[in-house]
Design a protein around this motif. Structure first.
Motif, PDB file in Angstrom:
ATOM      1  N   PHE A  96       0.798  -1.233   0.000  1.00 27.99           N
ATOM      2  CA  PHE A  96       0.000   0.000   0.000  1.00 27.99           C
ATOM      3  C   PHE A  96       0.826   1.276   0.000  1.00 27.99           C
ATOM      4  O   PHE A  96       0.310   2.346  -0.266  1.00 27.99           O
ATOM      5  CB  PHE A  96      -1.051  -0.014   1.129  1.00 27.99           C
ATOM      6  N   VAL A  97       2.128   1.178   0.257  1.00 32.20           N
ATOM      7  CA  VAL A  97       2.969   2.378   0.163  1.00 32.20           C
ATOM      8  C   VAL A  97       2.979   2.909  -1.272  1.00 32.20           C
ATOM      9  O   VAL A  97       3.174   4.098  -1.508  1.00 32.20           O
ATOM     10  CB  VAL A  97       4.414   2.106   0.668  1.00 32.20           C
ATOM     11  N   HIS A 104      -5.265   2.432  -1.004  1.00 35.58           N
ATOM     12  CA  HIS A 104      -4.345   2.695   0.102  1.00 35.58           C
ATOM     13  C   HIS A 104      -5.110   2.790   1.418  1.00 35.58           C
ATOM     14  O   HIS A 104      -4.732   2.185   2.422  1.00 35.58           O
ATOM     15  CB  HIS A 104      -3.569   3.989  -0.177  1.00 35.58           C
ATOM     16  N   THR A 105      -6.215   3.526   1.393  1.00 34.07           N
ATOM     17  CA  THR A 105      -6.996   3.754   2.620  1.00 34.07           C
ATOM     18  C   THR A 105      -7.493   2.422   3.193  1.00 34.07           C
ATOM     19  O   THR A 105      -7.405   2.183   4.389  1.00 34.07           O
ATOM     20  CB  THR A 105      -8.220   4.640   2.296  1.00 34.07           C
ATOM     21  N   ARG A 108      -4.382   0.447   4.664  1.00 31.90           N
ATOM     22  CA  ARG A 108      -3.736   1.101   5.805  1.00 31.90           C
ATOM     23  C   ARG A 108      -4.646   1.033   7.031  1.00 31.90           C
ATOM     24  O   ARG A 108      -4.178   0.864   8.151  1.00 31.90           O
ATOM     25  CB  ARG A 108      -3.377   2.542   5.452  1.00 31.90           C
ATOM     26  N   ARG A 109      -5.949   1.156   6.780  1.00 33.55           N
ATOM     27  CA  ARG A 109      -6.916   1.119   7.882  1.00 33.55           C
ATOM     28  C   ARG A 109      -6.831  -0.192   8.674  1.00 33.55           C
ATOM     29  O   ARG A 109      -7.047  -0.220   9.867  1.00 33.55           O
ATOM     30  CB  ARG A 109      -8.319   1.278   7.299  1.00 33.55           C
ATOM     31  N   ILE A 112      -4.060   0.452  11.312  1.00 31.34           N
ATOM     32  CA  ILE A 112      -3.991   1.675  12.102  1.00 31.34           C
ATOM     33  C   ILE A 112      -3.973   1.376  13.607  1.00 31.34           C
ATOM     34  O   ILE A 112      -3.146   1.894  14.348  1.00 31.34           O
ATOM     35  CB  ILE A 112      -5.186   2.599  11.729  1.00 31.34           C
ATOM     36  N   HIS A 350       0.744   8.928   3.478  1.00 26.27           N
ATOM     37  CA  HIS A 350       1.699   7.810   3.525  1.00 26.27           C
ATOM     38  C   HIS A 350       2.699   7.956   4.668  1.00 26.27           C
ATOM     39  O   HIS A 350       3.681   7.212   4.719  1.00 26.27           O
ATOM     40  CB  HIS A 350       2.456   7.689   2.201  1.00 26.27           C
ATOM     41  N   LEU A 353       4.014   4.487   9.020  1.00 25.11           N
ATOM     42  CA  LEU A 353       3.133   3.788   9.953  1.00 25.11           C
ATOM     43  C   LEU A 353       3.909   3.322  11.185  1.00 25.11           C
ATOM     44  O   LEU A 353       3.347   3.171  12.265  1.00 25.11           O
ATOM     45  CB  LEU A 353       2.568   2.564   9.218  1.00 25.11           C
TER      46      LEU A 353
END
Ligand code: HEM
Length: 408
Positions: A96-97, A104-105, A108-109, A112, A350, A353
């Motif tokens: 996802f980078v 991506h959302t 990444r979610r 989180i 981005h 994380l």
């Protein structure tokens, strides 16, 4: 903007001015034209962004797509065996980078909650224990010792392996493959060979976790049926790579920088409360993850220049972090400055994380190393330390150190 500034041919990125200094060409370019055209080695023209303000704006602007990110296999200029991409590359599942919203959302979610400040604080004691155990082992060795092998690489590797549920015993193989993968200029077959080996290894690992999940991050992800095996593999690849390469190089290059700045080192030894600020300043000063790529999805105005749709855009975090318009005397390591606002963890959607995890590892790592080895020095002249100018993440290949064994 002065039209007289020459357009650079290729990336003037080799840190040849000294182990810690930004390349002179890049500083000069930033100071004359912070958003500048750039000729790629294959002849096509893109853009190079080096000013702090411009880099920060660019990273916050999602019209600049991440789908050209070099972190993985995409390079916006020709490398042997690979065609020049002139439009966003196909996405690698899970990576996802190198994705834009909404893909991506969505991914990444999923992570989180895993890397929050709160969750990371709960890990703090455990990270300190890992650091101390590694230093116990190092203190039993007879110096000189390579700090990379004895300390800087094992600590983040142990931490990320444990968090992800990757067997640490497999490290020799996957670290060698990551190292092959991260060499900048090399034939595509080499890079692909390393990539396929890692993908096969991690694919088998996440498949086993899906069948019999345990107590770790990859198992938590594997329990989520809406993630395919190929996506799980990509996420595992990204986290394992990002989780140890960067922090390991910060620990080793950071130690080298401190040893080469004895007054700063003495100030830090005298006042351990300085540690959090010192880590931020080392992050800014060294910017080990320097170059990132973006792609303009439309004509975009950036700090007085218009970047045409379709352009590949190179971002230098190192140049931005050394911008005199943002930091006084930027090429000087000053642990007392407030380096907050540096861009070493990126910015925008981005943004790293693992930043909180990396900070914990660096605070614990530098803190314990300096306390336990008060007489630590380089075992070779500084000019003989092999620098990672050939790799995507900067640092040192080896850091030979020694200490007074009678003190331990
Ligand atoms: C993203 C640097 C440690 C995981 C990033 C980015 C930077 C960065 C600059 C932004 C990339 C972009 O905008 O394209 C660093 C540095 C580190 C570090 C300098 C150590 C000192 C870690 C650790 C992890 C991690 C320990 C552990 C999991 C990630 C991930 C992303 C990322 C997953 C992608 C985030 C996204 O695309 O939403 N890192 N990183 N990093 N980093 Fe780190």
């Amino acid at each position: 903007m002065p039209v007289t500034t020459p357009v650079p041919n290729g990336l003037p990125m080799e840190r040849t001015a000294g182990p810690f200094d930004p390349p002179r060409e890049i500083s000069a370019l930033r100071d004359s034209r912070p958003v500048s055209p750039l000729n790629f080695p294959d002849g096509h023209q893109g853009w190079l962004v080096t000013g702090y303000e411009a880099v920060r704006r660019l990273l916050a602007d999602t019209r600049f797509s991440s789908r050209l990110d070099i972190g993985i296999l995409h390079v916006p200029y020709e490398i042997p065996g690979m065609p020049t991409p002139t439009e966003p590359s196909p996405q690698i599942p899970g990576m996802f980078v190198a994705m834009d919203p909404p893909d991506h959302t969505r991914l990444r979610r999923k992570l989180i909650g895993t890397f929050t400040v709160h969750r990371m604080r709960q890990l703090e004691e455990h990270i300190v224990a890992i650091v101390e155990a590694q230093l116990d082992e190092m203190s039993r060795l007879t110096p000189p010792v390579d700090l990379v092998r004895a300390f800087a690489l094992p600590v983040p590797s142990l931490v990320i392996c444990e968090l992800l549920g990757v067997p640490y015993a497999d490290r020799e193989t996957f670290q060698a493959d990551f190292a092959r993968f991260m060499v900048k200029e090399q034939p595509l077959e080499e890079k692909m060979g390393a990539y396929i080996a890692l993908n096969t290894y991690l694919g088998e690992l996440v498949t086993a976790k899906r069948a019999a999940p345990g107590e770790d991050i990859l198992s938590d992800l594997a329990r989520q049926e809406d993630l395919g095996i190929d996506e799980l593999t990509g996420i595992a690849f990204l986290l394992l790579l990002a989780g140890h390469e960067t922090t390991a190089n910060m620990l080793s290059l950071g130690t080298f920088a401190l040893l080469e700045h004895p007054e700063q080192l003495a100030a830090l030894r005298a006042d351990p409360n300085l540690l959090p600020d010192a880590v931020e300043e080392l992050m800014r000063y060294l910017s080990v993850a320097d170059i990132f790529y973006r792609y303009a999805t439309e004509d975009i105005e950036l700090c007085g220049e218009t970047i045409p749709q379709g352009s590949t855009v190179v971002v230098s975090l190192l140049a931005a972090n050394h911008d005199p318009l943002r930091y006084d005397d930027p090429d000087t390591l000053n642990l007392h400055r407030t380096a907050r606002g540096h861009l070493s963890f990126g910015h925008g959607i981005h943004q790293c994380l693992g930043a909180q995890l990396a900070r914990l590892e660096m605070r614990a790592g530098f803190g314990s190393l300096l306390r336990r080895f008060p007489s630590l020095t380089l075992a070779v002249p500084a000019a003989e330390v092999p620098l990672r100018t050939d790799m995507n993440i900067y640092g040192v290949h080896e850091l030979p150190v020694t200490w007074d064994t009678t003190v331990h």
